[in-house]
Design a protein around this motif. Structure first.
Motif, PDB file in Angstrom:
ATOM      1  N   TYR A 116       0.824  -1.220   0.000  1.00  0.00           N
ATOM      2  CA  TYR A 116       0.000   0.000   0.000  1.00  0.00           C
ATOM      3  C   TYR A 116       0.853   1.264   0.000  1.00  0.00           C
ATOM      4  O   TYR A 116       0.462   2.297  -0.535  1.00  0.00           O
ATOM      5  CB  TYR A 116      -0.978  -0.017   1.197  1.00  0.00           C
ATOM      6  N   VAL A 117       2.047   1.191   0.594  1.00  0.00           N
ATOM      7  CA  VAL A 117       2.906   2.391   0.689  1.00  0.00           C
ATOM      8  C   VAL A 117       3.363   2.820  -0.720  1.00  0.00           C
ATOM      9  O   VAL A 117       3.379   4.009  -1.045  1.00  0.00           O
ATOM     10  CB  VAL A 117       4.157   2.104   1.560  1.00  0.00           C
ATOM     11  N   HIS A 118       3.723   1.835  -1.538  1.00  0.00           N
ATOM     12  CA  HIS A 118       4.248   2.142  -2.878  1.00  0.00           C
ATOM     13  C   HIS A 118       3.135   2.265  -3.923  1.00  0.00           C
ATOM     14  O   HIS A 118       3.220   3.085  -4.833  1.00  0.00           O
ATOM     15  CB  HIS A 118       5.254   1.060  -3.296  1.00  0.00           C
ATOM     16  N   HIS A 119       2.101   1.414  -3.776  1.00  0.00           N
ATOM     17  CA  HIS A 119       1.032   1.371  -4.781  1.00  0.00           C
ATOM     18  C   HIS A 119       0.254   2.692  -4.794  1.00  0.00           C
ATOM     19  O   HIS A 119      -0.348   3.053  -5.806  1.00  0.00           O
ATOM     20  CB  HIS A 119       0.106   0.199  -4.441  1.00  0.00           C
ATOM     21  N   ARG A 120       0.248   3.418  -3.667  1.00  0.00           N
ATOM     22  CA  ARG A 120      -0.550   4.646  -3.669  1.00  0.00           C
ATOM     23  C   ARG A 120       0.211   5.854  -4.223  1.00  0.00           C
ATOM     24  O   ARG A 120      -0.337   6.950  -4.300  1.00  0.00           O
ATOM     25  CB  ARG A 120      -1.122   4.924  -2.277  1.00  0.00           C
ATOM     26  N   ILE A 121       1.444   5.651  -4.624  1.00  0.00           N
ATOM     27  CA  ILE A 121       2.170   6.737  -5.308  1.00  0.00           C
ATOM     28  C   ILE A 121       1.642   6.797  -6.744  1.00  0.00           C
ATOM     29  O   ILE A 121       1.670   5.803  -7.468  1.00  0.00           O
ATOM     30  CB  ILE A 121       3.698   6.481  -5.301  1.00  0.00           C
ATOM     31  N   LYS A 122       1.123   7.952  -7.140  1.00  0.00           N
ATOM     32  CA  LYS A 122       0.440   8.073  -8.434  1.00  0.00           C
ATOM     33  C   LYS A 122       1.289   8.866  -9.434  1.00  0.00           C
ATOM     34  O   LYS A 122       2.047   9.758  -9.035  1.00  0.00           O
ATOM     35  CB  LYS A 122      -0.904   8.806  -8.246  1.00  0.00           C
ATOM     36  N   PRO A 123       1.100   8.581 -10.752  1.00  0.00           N
ATOM     37  CA  PRO A 123       1.860   9.313 -11.779  1.00  0.00           C
ATOM     38  C   PRO A 123       1.712  10.832 -11.651  1.00  0.00           C
ATOM     39  O   PRO A 123       2.683  11.569 -11.822  1.00  0.00           O
ATOM     40  CB  PRO A 123       1.260   8.819 -13.098  1.00  0.00           C
ATOM     41  N   GLN A 124       0.496  11.303 -11.339  1.00  0.00           N
ATOM     42  CA  GLN A 124       0.322  12.767 -11.264  1.00  0.00           C
ATOM     43  C   GLN A 124       1.157  13.374 -10.138  1.00  0.00           C
ATOM     44  O   GLN A 124       1.594  14.521 -10.218  1.00  0.00           O
ATOM     45  CB  GLN A 124      -1.158  13.192 -11.169  1.00  0.00           C
ATOM     46  N   GLN A 125       1.400  12.573  -9.072  1.00  0.00           N
ATOM     47  CA  GLN A 125       2.246  13.077  -7.976  1.00  0.00           C
ATOM     48  C   GLN A 125       3.705  13.165  -8.433  1.00  0.00           C
ATOM     49  O   GLN A 125       4.428  14.084  -8.055  1.00  0.00           O
ATOM     50  CB  GLN A 125       2.128  12.157  -6.759  1.00  0.00           C
ATOM     51  N   VAL A 126       4.125  12.205  -9.247  1.00  0.00           N
ATOM     52  CA  VAL A 126       5.498  12.245  -9.773  1.00  0.00           C
ATOM     53  C   VAL A 126       5.642  13.456 -10.696  1.00  0.00           C
ATOM     54  O   VAL A 126       6.634  14.194 -10.632  1.00  0.00           O
ATOM     55  CB  VAL A 126       5.853  10.939 -10.525  1.00  0.00           C
ATOM     56  N   ARG A 127       4.618  13.685 -11.538  1.00  0.00           N
ATOM     57  CA  ARG A 127       4.667  14.838 -12.463  1.00  0.00           C
ATOM     58  C   ARG A 127       4.784  16.135 -11.674  1.00  0.00           C
ATOM     59  O   ARG A 127       5.594  17.010 -11.989  1.00  0.00           O
ATOM     60  CB  ARG A 127       3.400  14.871 -13.334  1.00  0.00           C
ATOM     61  N   MET A 128       3.998  16.235 -10.615  1.00  0.00           N
ATOM     62  CA  MET A 128       4.018  17.444  -9.780  1.00  0.00           C
ATOM     63  C   MET A 128       5.391  17.624  -9.122  1.00  0.00           C
ATOM     64  O   MET A 128       5.959  18.722  -9.128  1.00  0.00           O
ATOM     65  CB  MET A 128       2.923  17.324  -8.711  1.00  0.00           C
ATOM     66  N   ALA A 129       5.947  16.529  -8.590  1.00  0.00           N
ATOM     67  CA  ALA A 129       7.262  16.609  -7.930  1.00  0.00           C
ATOM     68  C   ALA A 129       8.331  17.042  -8.941  1.00  0.00           C
ATOM     69  O   ALA A 129       9.207  17.863  -8.636  1.00  0.00           O
ATOM     70  CB  ALA A 129       7.623  15.259  -7.312  1.00  0.00           C
ATOM     71  N   ARG A 130       8.242  16.520 -10.169  1.00  0.00           N
ATOM     72  CA  ARG A 130       9.213  16.911 -11.205  1.00  0.00           C
ATOM     73  C   ARG A 130       9.093  18.398 -11.535  1.00  0.00           C
ATOM     74  O   ARG A 130      10.085  19.079 -11.764  1.00  0.00           O
ATOM     75  CB  ARG A 130       8.968  16.106 -12.478  1.00  0.00           C
ATOM     76  N   ARG A 131       7.838  18.881 -11.557  1.00  0.00           N
ATOM     77  CA  ARG A 131       7.625  20.302 -11.863  1.00  0.00           C
ATOM     78  C   ARG A 131       8.240  21.177 -10.757  1.00  0.00           C
ATOM     79  O   ARG A 131       8.850  22.199 -11.009  1.00  0.00           O
ATOM     80  CB  ARG A 131       6.124  20.591 -11.975  1.00  0.00           C
ATOM     81  N   LEU A 132       8.091  20.718  -9.505  1.00  0.00           N
ATOM     82  CA  LEU A 132       8.626  21.490  -8.376  1.00  0.00           C
ATOM     83  C   LEU A 132      10.149  21.417  -8.306  1.00  0.00           C
ATOM     84  O   LEU A 132      10.802  22.340  -7.830  1.00  0.00           O
ATOM     85  CB  LEU A 132       8.039  20.960  -7.057  1.00  0.00           C
ATOM     86  N   HIS A 133      10.714  20.293  -8.761  1.00  0.00           N
ATOM     87  CA  HIS A 133      12.170  20.095  -8.659  1.00  0.00           C
ATOM     88  C   HIS A 133      12.704  19.627 -10.015  1.00  0.00           C
ATOM     89  O   HIS A 133      13.079  18.470 -10.186  1.00  0.00           O
ATOM     90  CB  HIS A 133      12.490  19.054  -7.572  1.00  0.00           C
ATOM     91  N   PRO A 134      12.748  20.531 -10.987  1.00  0.00           N
ATOM     92  CA  PRO A 134      13.079  20.112 -12.357  1.00  0.00           C
ATOM     93  C   PRO A 134      14.490  19.550 -12.524  1.00  0.00           C
ATOM     94  O   PRO A 134      14.741  18.820 -13.488  1.00  0.00           O
ATOM     95  CB  PRO A 134      12.905  21.399 -13.179  1.00  0.00           C
ATOM     96  N   ASP A 135      15.403  19.850 -11.597  1.00  0.00           N
ATOM     97  CA  ASP A 135      16.783  19.346 -11.743  1.00  0.00           C
ATOM     98  C   ASP A 135      16.985  18.004 -11.047  1.00  0.00           C
ATOM     99  O   ASP A 135      18.091  17.455 -11.077  1.00  0.00           O
ATOM    100  CB  ASP A 135      17.779  20.359 -11.164  1.00  0.00           C
ATOM    101  N   ALA A 136      15.942  17.504 -10.403  1.00  0.00           N
ATOM    102  CA  ALA A 136      16.115  16.284  -9.603  1.00  0.00           C
ATOM    103  C   ALA A 136      15.945  15.021 -10.443  1.00  0.00           C
ATOM    104  O   ALA A 136      15.173  14.991 -11.402  1.00  0.00           O
ATOM    105  CB  ALA A 136      15.098  16.278  -8.464  1.00  0.00           C
ATOM    106  N   GLU A 137      16.678  13.971 -10.049  1.00  0.00           N
ATOM    107  CA  GLU A 137      16.458  12.656 -10.641  1.00  0.00           C
ATOM    108  C   GLU A 137      15.363  11.963  -9.837  1.00  0.00           C
ATOM    109  O   GLU A 137      15.304  12.116  -8.602  1.00  0.00           O
ATOM    110  CB  GLU A 137      17.735  11.815 -10.524  1.00  0.00           C
ATOM    111  N   VAL A 138      14.548  11.146 -10.515  1.00  0.00           N
ATOM    112  CA  VAL A 138      13.468  10.430  -9.827  1.00  0.00           C
ATOM    113  C   VAL A 138      13.883   8.970  -9.631  1.00  0.00           C
ATOM    114  O   VAL A 138      14.133   8.253 -10.600  1.00  0.00           O
ATOM    115  CB  VAL A 138      12.147  10.496 -10.636  1.00  0.00           C
ATOM    116  N   LEU A 139      13.974   8.553  -8.358  1.00  0.00           N
ATOM    117  CA  LEU A 139      14.341   7.170  -8.026  1.00  0.00           C
ATOM    118  C   LEU A 139      13.162   6.533  -7.312  1.00  0.00           C
ATOM    119  O   LEU A 139      12.667   7.079  -6.311  1.00  0.00           O
ATOM    120  CB  LEU A 139      15.572   7.150  -7.107  1.00  0.00           C
TER     121      LEU A 139
END
Ligand code: 13P
Ligand code: SF4
Length: 308
Positions: free
Chosen positions: A178-201
């Motif tokens: 449940y901890v990982h499955h509830r991470i959604k694509p739109q949340q990743v998109r938002m995080a990338r927008r907030l931190h454009p220089d960051a790598e996503v792991l």
């Protein structure tokens, strides 16, 4: 959440150190444990590293700061040592999604298929499986299996990730974390927008759509090594928040952001310095596995350890 002042922390650390001597114990902790628990451990690691380290420690007692399946794997591999779990009711919601009977019923539909089981499972399920894997070695384990049809239990997301790296046919049991499955694509998109220089792991227990958006899918310790070797300075992290402690400690000059604030495994957080001390003092929460099940489960774990 238990709040403890520094004096209490110090007092408990001293008590744990004394108990460690008298029990001839080693303390191991998973990367998701609370910071103060990770800091008193002799070894901190991912599931694979902790399974391995427990076979080579010079100790009579293994004090396991983690969840039940991890301590149970230590007990499967070390029948001559006492394994204590630092919080008796710390389980894994995903491991609970399949029982040995459910696996046997599923297997009957696919005679001839080989069962590969994620270590996040009970000893009974391991005993019905051909080989185990972790998120750190799943691809290599599947490649090592003779046979082209695999039943993968219980994590559909890790199974899907592995299926993208092999020609073999993987049938996926519908379990999830449940901890990982509830991470959604739109949340990743938002995080990338907030931190454009960051790598996503992200951890491969995340949904396929989330893994597809990430720069890398890694086990918890692989993440620590990846960040240590990277020349980048910012990272968006898609796994349980306990990993931030190791990441920040080992890389004080780098910045880390969680994809979302809900990345908390409540069972991993049940262990505190207090429960570690109490468990050791009372020698409680001894994890044992009936011998007939242990021997069959050990075959599956040993096969995994022989691969990687
Ligand atoms: P790791 O083996 O990557 O540490 O993962 C264990 C786990 O429980 C992930 O949720
Ligand atoms: Fe289980 Fe998920 Fe917690 Fe890992 S994070 S122990 S898979 S519930």
């Amino acid at each position: 959440m238990v709040t403890v002042n520094t004096d209490e922390f110090e007092r408990m650390k001293e008590k744990i150190a004394e108990l460690k001597e008298s029990l001839r114990a080693v303390i191991v902790a998973h990367n998701y444990q609370r910071p103060e628990v990770q800091d008193i451990a002799d070894f901190v690691g991912d599931s694979l590293e902790l399974a391995r380290i427990c076979t080579s420690v010079d100790a009579q007692t293994i004090v396991f700061c983690g969840v039940h399946f991890m301590a149970e794997t230590a007990a499967i591999l070390n029948p001559e040592r006492t394994v204590l779990l630092t919080e008796g009711c710390a389980g894994c919601a995903m491991a609970d999604m399949i029982s040995a009977d459910e696996l046997k019923r599923w297997q009957q539909k696919y005679p001839g298929a080989v069962v590969v089981c994620y270590v996040n499972s009970s000893a009974e399920v391991k005993a019905e499986s051909y080989i185990c894997c972790t998120s750190a070695n799943g691809v290599e384990v599947v490649a090592s299996v003779t046979g082209d049809e695999i039943l993968f239990v219980p994590d559909q997301n890790l199974g899907h990730y592995i299926s993208t790296k092999t020609e073999k046919k993987l049938r996926l049991y519908p379990g999830f974390c449940y901890v990982h499955h509830r991470i959604k694509p739109q949340q990743v998109r938002m995080a990338r927008r907030l931190h454009p220089d960051a790598e996503v792991l992200v951890h491969p227990e995340c949904r396929p759509e989330v893994v597809a958006m990430a720069d890398a899918a890694l086990s918890t310790s692989q993440m620590l090594r990846y960040v240590g070797a990277s020349s980048r300075h910012e990272f968006i992290i898609g796994t349980e928040e306990g990993i931030l402690h190791g990441l920040r400690k080992q890389n004080p000059e780098k910045s880390f952001y969680l994809v979302s604030k809900s990345q908390v495994c409540t069972d991993m957080k049940k262990t505190t310095l207090e429960t570690v001390a109490r468990t050791m003092e009372l020698r409680q929460n001894v994890v044992t596995v009936p011998e007939e099940i242990r021997l069959r489960a050990k075959r599956a774990v040993d096969r995994m350890l022989a691969v990687k």
